[in-house]
Design a protein around this motif. Structure first.
Motif, PDB file in Angstrom:
ATOM      1  N   HIS A 178       0.832  -1.203   0.000  1.00 25.46           N
ATOM      2  CA  HIS A 178       0.000   0.000   0.000  1.00 25.46           C
ATOM      3  C   HIS A 178       0.869   1.255   0.000  1.00 25.46           C
ATOM      4  CE1 HIS A 178      -3.604   2.366   0.570  1.00 25.46           C
ATOM      5  NE2 HIS A 178      -3.012   3.010   1.573  1.00 25.46           N
ATOM      6  N   SER A 216      -0.103   3.122  -3.392  1.00 19.22           N
ATOM      7  CA  SER A 216      -1.346   3.864  -3.162  1.00 19.22           C
ATOM      8  C   SER A 216      -1.285   5.319  -3.607  1.00 19.22           C
ATOM      9  CB  SER A 216      -1.723   3.814  -1.679  1.00 19.22           C
ATOM     10  OG  SER A 216      -0.720   4.440  -0.882  1.00 19.22           O
ATOM     11  N   TRP A 219      -6.435   0.532  -7.408  1.00 25.38           N
ATOM     12  CA  TRP A 219      -5.629   0.034  -6.303  1.00 25.38           C
ATOM     13  C   TRP A 219      -6.475  -0.303  -5.083  1.00 25.38           C
ATOM     14  CZ3 TRP A 219      -1.965  -2.663  -4.654  1.00 25.38           C
ATOM     15  CH2 TRP A 219      -1.648  -2.679  -3.293  1.00 25.38           C
ATOM     16  N   MET A 220      -7.427   0.556  -4.706  1.00 26.27           N
ATOM     17  CA  MET A 220      -8.200   0.307  -3.496  1.00 26.27           C
ATOM     18  C   MET A 220      -9.088  -0.926  -3.633  1.00 26.27           C
ATOM     19  SD  MET A 220      -7.115   2.268  -1.210  1.00 26.27           S
ATOM     20  CE  MET A 220      -8.326   1.975   0.078  1.00 26.27           C
TER      21      MET A 220
END
Length: 215
Positions: A83, A87, A126-127
């Protein structure tokens, strides 16, 4: 005839002043991360260091250590590293994710399974991938969200593990849509009940607000 050995004295050897601290930080990161392939991980570490990127090291050693002797798959600590590395961008190229994944010595088969489950293309949100990865760490949606809160929070370790409610809604909505077995009215009711808890907490949600729910 081989050339004679060159003799050096301490005055002739120039040690860069930053080298001891670099090696010290590398050693500490390796101990915390416990990579199964130290050479591969070291190459990733120093490549990231030279480019000013987030380093592939865990914040702390994950326990229990006994399971880590055989378990080389994704852990909360490694997902937190990913992350930090990825992120900054809303969307990530699959090739970049693969490189970071390999850099942490994670099994490619596990990555492929997650990519197939999420039906991701060459470019992925990504999330959404993060949420799906959290679900691989916990058997239920709520367990997955507990992991997400603990990874994403800026609270000190052992604290409330708060995250913005909007982030929680994004993760929860994606996981319930992926699951497909929870009726929409039940989803809406669950989020509404949580919103009542966070309305007076600067729109932040913590694990204690939803951990007792069974979804």
């Amino acid at each position: 005839m081989p050339p004679p050995e060159t003799m050096y004295c301490s005055q002739q050897i120039n040690i860069p002043p930053e080298l001891p601290d670099i090696l010290k930080q590398f050693t500490k990161a390796a101990i915390r991360t416990q990579p199964p392939d130290v050479l591969q991980w070291a190459a990733t570490y120093f490549s990231a260091l030279s480019q000013g990127e987030p380093l592939p090291g865990k914040d702390r050693l994950e326990m229990p250590a006994a399971t880590q002797k055989t378990d080389t798959g994704l852990t909360p600590g490694l997902l937190k590293v990913l992350h930090k590395q990825l992120s900054a961008k809303d969307t990530v190229m699959k090739e970049e994710l693969l490189n970071k994944w390999k850099g942490l010595c994670l099994p490619v088969e596990q990555l492929n399974t997650l990519l197939d489950l999420g039906n991701f293309d060459a470019q992925l949100d990504w999330m959404q991938f993060f949420a799906l990865s959290c679900s691989s760490l916990g058997g239920t949606i709520i367990s997955a969200l507990k992991h997400a809160c603990e990874i994403l929070t800026e609270d000190p370790e052992g604290g409330a593990a708060r995250i913005p409610f909007s982030t929680f809604v994004t993760l929860y909505t994606y996981l319930t849509q992926l699951d497909g077995d929870i009726p929409q009215d039940e989803i809406d009711s669950f989020l509404l009940s949580l919103q009542e808890h966070v309305a007076t907490q600067n729109d932040m949600i913590q694990v204690a607000n939803f951990y007792g729910h069974k979804k």
